[in-house]
Design a protein around this motif. Structure first.
Motif, mmCIF file in Angstrom:
data_model
loop_
_atom_site.group_PDB
_atom_site.id
_atom_site.type_symbol
_atom_site.label_atom_id
_atom_site.label_comp_id
_atom_site.label_asym_id
_atom_site.label_seq_id
_atom_site.Cartn_x
_atom_site.Cartn_y
_atom_site.Cartn_z
ATOM 1 N N ASN A 179 2.646 0.238 0.422
ATOM 2 C CA ASN A 179 3.863 0.548 0.696
ATOM 3 C C ASN A 179 3.652 1.584 1.787
ATOM 4 O O ASN A 179 4.290 1.523 2.795
ATOM 5 C CB ASN A 179 4.549 1.206 -0.567
ATOM 6 N N SER B 36 3.072 -0.340 5.074
ATOM 7 C CA SER B 36 4.320 -0.668 5.622
ATOM 8 C C SER B 36 4.984 0.336 6.484
ATOM 9 O O SER B 36 5.983 0.063 7.301
ATOM 10 C CB SER B 36 5.240 -1.245 4.549
ATOM 11 N N SER C 100 9.188 -0.089 0.197
ATOM 12 C CA SER C 100 8.466 -0.310 1.293
ATOM 13 C C SER C 100 9.119 -0.519 2.623
ATOM 14 O O SER C 100 10.665 -0.155 2.335
ATOM 15 C CB SER C 100 7.795 -1.675 1.108
#
Length: 274
Positions: free
Chosen positions: A145, A148, A193
């Motif tokens: 995450n 991202s 994310s």
């Protein structure tokens, strides 16, 4: 030579054995329906318009886990046996039997399938609908995450969280630098994310559009669907405990060299006074 009585008994046992239910063995097609991809496909069929304000026991995760997809307003259908369940409920405020109706619908998630449907006995893994905090893969998910959000420095989004727990978590995370802007960390920690200007949750499939030109105040818990495991009570407290364990393990990993130096110093001191 077998006696007539023995032959008749064996025949009776054989006939009875034929009547007993045989254990169900999943076929390849049935196994594929229990994959994460198929589960998510069924989960996507549940929309706010067609499955509005349902009790937690029949939330979209619970339905998709047992092979149901949403085909119309308040209607679900089994992807294997084709059974249909209507989930219209009376108003909780105006009905004395609302709880009874909810219990009946909950039981229909299993019993609503035809007798020999495999979904009666074989649901998807429970982990598909649980909060991944206790999963051994949670740290990897968190780091993905974070990754991202890399390159999203232009985002001007602030996490709205009550209390001091968020500050405590940020302090713990500062001790282990990560390639992500500090104001994005709460979102990465709480299941979000980032993709092309949109926050995405892989559990409830909720998406939150972000505008880079203005400051947005987003609650990373309340932004999830009400039935999402990330929005349930106690998540922040559990997160803080997990972060403390992570830091403790990191500290112990760095500890052996310090212990070795201390032991050497103690040994030298003892030698001088012997």
């Amino acid at each position: 030579m077998c006696s007539p009585q023995r032959v008749s008994l064996e025949s009776a046992f054989a006939e009875e054995a034929c009547l007993l239910p045989k254990p169900h063995v999943l076929k390849s097609g049935e196994i594929s329906l229990r994959s994460k991809t198929s589960f998510v496909r069924r989960l996507r069929s549940f929309t706010t318009a067609n499955w509005f304000s349902k009790p937690m026991v029949i939330n979209p995760l619970a339905c998709a886990r047992l092979g149901w997809e949403n085909i119309d307003a308040d209607v679900i259908k089994c992807v294997s046996c084709g059974s249909i369940v209507c989930a219209v409920l009376p108003s909780p405020a105006s009905s004395n039997y609302y709880g009874e109706c909810v219990d009946r619908l909950h039981s229909q998630l299993t019993e609503g399938h035809v007798r020999h449907c495999s979904w009666r006995s074989f649901a998807c893994p429970a982990s598909f609908m649980e909060c991944p905090l206790d999963s051994p893969d949670f740290r990897d998910m968190f780091l993905r995450n974070c990754q991202s959000f890399t390159g999203a420095q232009h985002l001007d989004v602030r996490a709205l969280l009550q209390g001091d727990l968020l500050d405590d978590m940020i302090v713990l995370l500062r001790q282990d630098p990560l390639p992500v802007e500090e104001h994005c960390l709460p979102f990465a920690l709480l299941g979000w994310s980032y993709l092309s200007g949109v926050l995405c949750c892989e559990r409830c499939l909720r998406q939150v559009s972000l505008l880079s030109s203005v400051t947005l105040n987003v609650d990373p818990i309340a932004a999830h669907a009400y039935w999402c495991p990330w929005s349930q009570a106690g998540v922040l407290v559990r997160l803080k405990s997990i972060l403390e364990r992570w830091w403790s393990k990191k500290a112990r990993k760095d500890l052996p060299l310090q212990v070795s130096m201390a032991r050497r110093a103690l040994s030298d001191a003892c030698a001088k006074h012997s």
